[in-house]
Design a protein around this motif. Structure first.
Motif, PDB file in Angstrom:
ATOM      1  N   PHE A  18      59.538 -37.935  77.422  1.00 36.74           N
ATOM      2  CA  PHE A  18      59.866 -39.346  77.249  1.00 36.74           C
ATOM      3  C   PHE A  18      58.656 -40.282  77.225  1.00 36.74           C
ATOM      4  O   PHE A  18      58.695 -41.321  76.579  1.00 36.74           O
ATOM      5  CB  PHE A  18      60.814 -39.814  78.363  1.00 36.74           C
ATOM      6  CG  PHE A  18      62.167 -39.181  78.293  1.00 36.74           C
ATOM      7  CD1 PHE A  18      63.036 -39.450  77.252  1.00 36.74           C
ATOM      8  CD2 PHE A  18      62.571 -38.299  79.265  1.00 36.74           C
ATOM      9  CE1 PHE A  18      64.286 -38.864  77.189  1.00 36.74           C
ATOM     10  CE2 PHE A  18      63.822 -37.701  79.224  1.00 36.74           C
ATOM     11  CZ  PHE A  18      64.681 -37.985  78.169  1.00 36.74           C
ATOM     12  N   ALA A  19      57.573 -39.949  77.937  1.00 38.27           N
ATOM     13  CA  ALA A  19      56.515 -40.931  78.134  1.00 38.27           C
ATOM     14  C   ALA A  19      55.209 -40.616  77.411  1.00 38.27           C
ATOM     15  O   ALA A  19      54.477 -41.537  77.075  1.00 38.27           O
ATOM     16  CB  ALA A  19      56.237 -41.079  79.626  1.00 38.27           C
ATOM     17  N   LEU A  20      54.880 -39.366  77.217  1.00 37.97           N
ATOM     18  CA  LEU A  20      53.577 -39.024  76.649  1.00 37.97           C
ATOM     19  C   LEU A  20      53.691 -38.603  75.201  1.00 37.97           C
ATOM     20  O   LEU A  20      54.720 -38.102  74.750  1.00 37.97           O
ATOM     21  CB  LEU A  20      52.938 -37.875  77.442  1.00 37.97           C
ATOM     22  CG  LEU A  20      52.609 -38.136  78.901  1.00 37.97           C
ATOM     23  CD1 LEU A  20      52.023 -36.879  79.514  1.00 37.97           C
ATOM     24  CD2 LEU A  20      51.654 -39.293  79.037  1.00 37.97           C
ATOM     25  N   GLU A  21      52.586 -38.794  74.486  1.00 37.93           N
ATOM     26  CA  GLU A  21      52.472 -38.270  73.135  1.00 37.93           C
ATOM     27  C   GLU A  21      51.230 -37.391  73.109  1.00 37.93           C
ATOM     28  O   GLU A  21      50.111 -37.871  73.038  1.00 37.93           O
ATOM     29  CB  GLU A  21      52.362 -39.402  72.120  1.00 37.93           C
ATOM     30  CG  GLU A  21      53.634 -40.199  71.981  1.00 37.93           C
ATOM     31  CD  GLU A  21      53.538 -41.239  70.884  1.00 37.93           C
ATOM     32  OE1 GLU A  21      52.679 -41.093  69.999  1.00 37.93           O
ATOM     33  OE2 GLU A  21      54.334 -42.173  70.921  1.00 37.93           O
ATOM     34  N   LEU A  22      51.443 -36.097  73.205  1.00 36.37           N
ATOM     35  CA  LEU A  22      50.337 -35.150  73.234  1.00 36.37           C
ATOM     36  C   LEU A  22      50.060 -34.612  71.831  1.00 36.37           C
ATOM     37  O   LEU A  22      50.974 -34.472  71.023  1.00 36.37           O
ATOM     38  CB  LEU A  22      50.658 -33.982  74.163  1.00 36.37           C
ATOM     39  CG  LEU A  22      50.952 -34.327  75.614  1.00 36.37           C
ATOM     40  CD1 LEU A  22      51.393 -33.077  76.353  1.00 36.37           C
ATOM     41  CD2 LEU A  22      49.724 -34.922  76.266  1.00 36.37           C
ATOM     42  N   ASP A  23      48.814 -34.326  71.576  1.00 31.89           N
ATOM     43  CA  ASP A  23      48.433 -33.706  70.307  1.00 31.89           C
ATOM     44  C   ASP A  23      47.953 -32.291  70.579  1.00 31.89           C
ATOM     45  O   ASP A  23      46.765 -32.023  70.719  1.00 31.89           O
ATOM     46  CB  ASP A  23      47.327 -34.520  69.630  1.00 31.89           C
ATOM     47  CG  ASP A  23      47.824 -35.869  69.149  1.00 31.89           C
ATOM     48  OD1 ASP A  23      49.016 -35.955  68.808  1.00 31.89           O
ATOM     49  OD2 ASP A  23      47.033 -36.827  69.138  1.00 31.89           O
ATOM     50  N   ILE A  24      48.904 -31.368  70.687  1.00 31.53           N
ATOM     51  CA  ILE A  24      48.588 -29.964  70.897  1.00 31.53           C
ATOM     52  C   ILE A  24      48.844 -29.242  69.574  1.00 31.53           C
ATOM     53  O   ILE A  24      49.932 -29.342  69.009  1.00 31.53           O
ATOM     54  CB  ILE A  24      49.452 -29.355  72.018  1.00 31.53           C
ATOM     55  CG1 ILE A  24      49.225 -30.107  73.328  1.00 31.53           C
ATOM     56  CG2 ILE A  24      49.152 -27.879  72.188  1.00 31.53           C
ATOM     57  CD1 ILE A  24      50.165 -29.698  74.444  1.00 31.53           C
ATOM     58  N   ALA A  30      57.724 -32.854  72.261  1.00 34.02           N
ATOM     59  CA  ALA A  30      59.140 -32.901  72.628  1.00 34.02           C
ATOM     60  C   ALA A  30      59.655 -31.503  72.955  1.00 34.02           C
ATOM     61  O   ALA A  30      60.416 -31.314  73.910  1.00 34.02           O
ATOM     62  CB  ALA A  30      59.955 -33.514  71.496  1.00 34.02           C
ATOM     63  N   THR A  31      59.224 -30.519  72.194  1.00 34.45           N
ATOM     64  CA  THR A  31      59.639 -29.138  72.450  1.00 34.45           C
ATOM     65  C   THR A  31      59.124 -28.658  73.798  1.00 34.45           C
ATOM     66  O   THR A  31      59.862 -28.040  74.567  1.00 34.45           O
ATOM     67  CB  THR A  31      59.122 -28.203  71.340  1.00 34.45           C
ATOM     68  OG1 THR A  31      59.569 -28.691  70.084  1.00 34.45           O
ATOM     69  CG2 THR A  31      59.610 -26.795  71.544  1.00 34.45           C
ATOM     70  N   LEU A  32      57.871 -28.956  74.098  1.00 29.84           N
ATOM     71  CA  LEU A  32      57.302 -28.576  75.385  1.00 29.84           C
ATOM     72  C   LEU A  32      58.055 -29.242  76.538  1.00 29.84           C
ATOM     73  O   LEU A  32      58.352 -28.608  77.551  1.00 29.84           O
ATOM     74  CB  LEU A  32      55.814 -28.937  75.436  1.00 29.84           C
ATOM     75  CG  LEU A  32      55.080 -28.626  76.734  1.00 29.84           C
ATOM     76  CD1 LEU A  32      55.093 -27.126  77.001  1.00 29.84           C
ATOM     77  CD2 LEU A  32      53.662 -29.161  76.677  1.00 29.84           C
ATOM     78  N   GLY A  33      58.391 -30.508  76.381  1.00 31.89           N
ATOM     79  CA  GLY A  33      59.141 -31.219  77.417  1.00 31.89           C
ATOM     80  C   GLY A  33      60.517 -30.616  77.646  1.00 31.89           C
ATOM     81  O   GLY A  33      60.954 -30.435  78.787  1.00 31.89           O
ATOM     82  N   ILE A  34      61.200 -30.275  76.569  1.00 34.99           N
ATOM     83  CA  ILE A  34      62.534 -29.679  76.693  1.00 34.99           C
ATOM     84  C   ILE A  34      62.456 -28.304  77.343  1.00 34.99           C
ATOM     85  O   ILE A  34      63.283 -27.960  78.189  1.00 34.99           O
ATOM     86  CB  ILE A  34      63.217 -29.608  75.310  1.00 34.99           C
ATOM     87  CG1 ILE A  34      63.566 -31.018  74.847  1.00 34.99           C
ATOM     88  CG2 ILE A  34      64.465 -28.739  75.358  1.00 34.99           C
ATOM     89  CD1 ILE A  34      64.074 -31.093  73.423  1.00 34.99           C
ATOM     90  N   ILE A  35      61.441 -27.525  76.987  1.00 35.92           N
ATOM     91  CA  ILE A  35      61.279 -26.191  77.579  1.00 35.92           C
ATOM     92  C   ILE A  35      61.034 -26.316  79.084  1.00 35.92           C
ATOM     93  O   ILE A  35      61.637 -25.593  79.882  1.00 35.92           O
ATOM     94  CB  ILE A  35      60.140 -25.421  76.887  1.00 35.92           C
ATOM     95  CG1 ILE A  35      60.554 -25.026  75.471  1.00 35.92           C
ATOM     96  CG2 ILE A  35      59.736 -24.192  77.695  1.00 35.92           C
ATOM     97  CD1 ILE A  35      59.425 -24.479  74.632  1.00 35.92           C
ATOM     98  N   LEU A  36      60.170 -27.247  79.479  1.00 37.53           N
ATOM     99  CA  LEU A  36      59.891 -27.422  80.909  1.00 37.53           C
ATOM    100  C   LEU A  36      61.113 -27.953  81.660  1.00 37.53           C
ATOM    101  O   LEU A  36      61.383 -27.538  82.790  1.00 37.53           O
ATOM    102  CB  LEU A  36      58.698 -28.359  81.101  1.00 37.53           C
ATOM    103  CG  LEU A  36      57.337 -27.773  80.744  1.00 37.53           C
ATOM    104  CD1 LEU A  36      56.262 -28.842  80.843  1.00 37.53           C
ATOM    105  CD2 LEU A  36      57.011 -26.595  81.628  1.00 37.53           C
ATOM    106  N   MET A  37      61.866 -28.868  81.052  1.00 36.41           N
ATOM    107  CA  MET A  37      63.074 -29.367  81.711  1.00 36.41           C
ATOM    108  C   MET A  37      64.118 -28.267  81.861  1.00 36.41           C
ATOM    109  O   MET A  37      64.789 -28.169  82.898  1.00 36.41           O
ATOM    110  CB  MET A  37      63.654 -30.560  80.947  1.00 36.41           C
ATOM    111  CG  MET A  37      62.858 -31.831  81.125  1.00 36.41           C
ATOM    112  SD  MET A  37      63.673 -33.303  80.501  1.00 36.41           S
ATOM    113  CE  MET A  37      63.611 -33.039  78.743  1.00 36.41           C
TER     114      MET A  37
END
Length: 67
Positions: A18-24, A30-37
């Protein structure tokens, strides 16, 4: 994984989603956030199940008197 680790994973995933915009390279933030959640939610559920099983366990001590 305990309940605390599950909550931490869920919170970190929510912050990334929701808060960060990472450039990986090769990975969407968003995918990384959903996986961690999801991992955090699964960890909390497993932790709660394990704690519930521990509270139901009865330890019986058997003492025998020898003559």
């Amino acid at each position: 994984m305990g309940i605390g680790v599950g909550i931490v994973l869920f919170v970190i995933g929510a912050i990334i989603y929701f808060a960060l915009e990472l450039d990986i390279a090769g990975l969407n933030d968003a995918t990384l956030g959903i996986i961690l959640m999801a991992a955090g939610a699964i960890g909390v559920v497993i932790g709660l199940i394990m704690n519930q099983q521990r509270t139901r366990t009865k330890h019986v001590e058997e003492r025998r008197i020898q003559d």
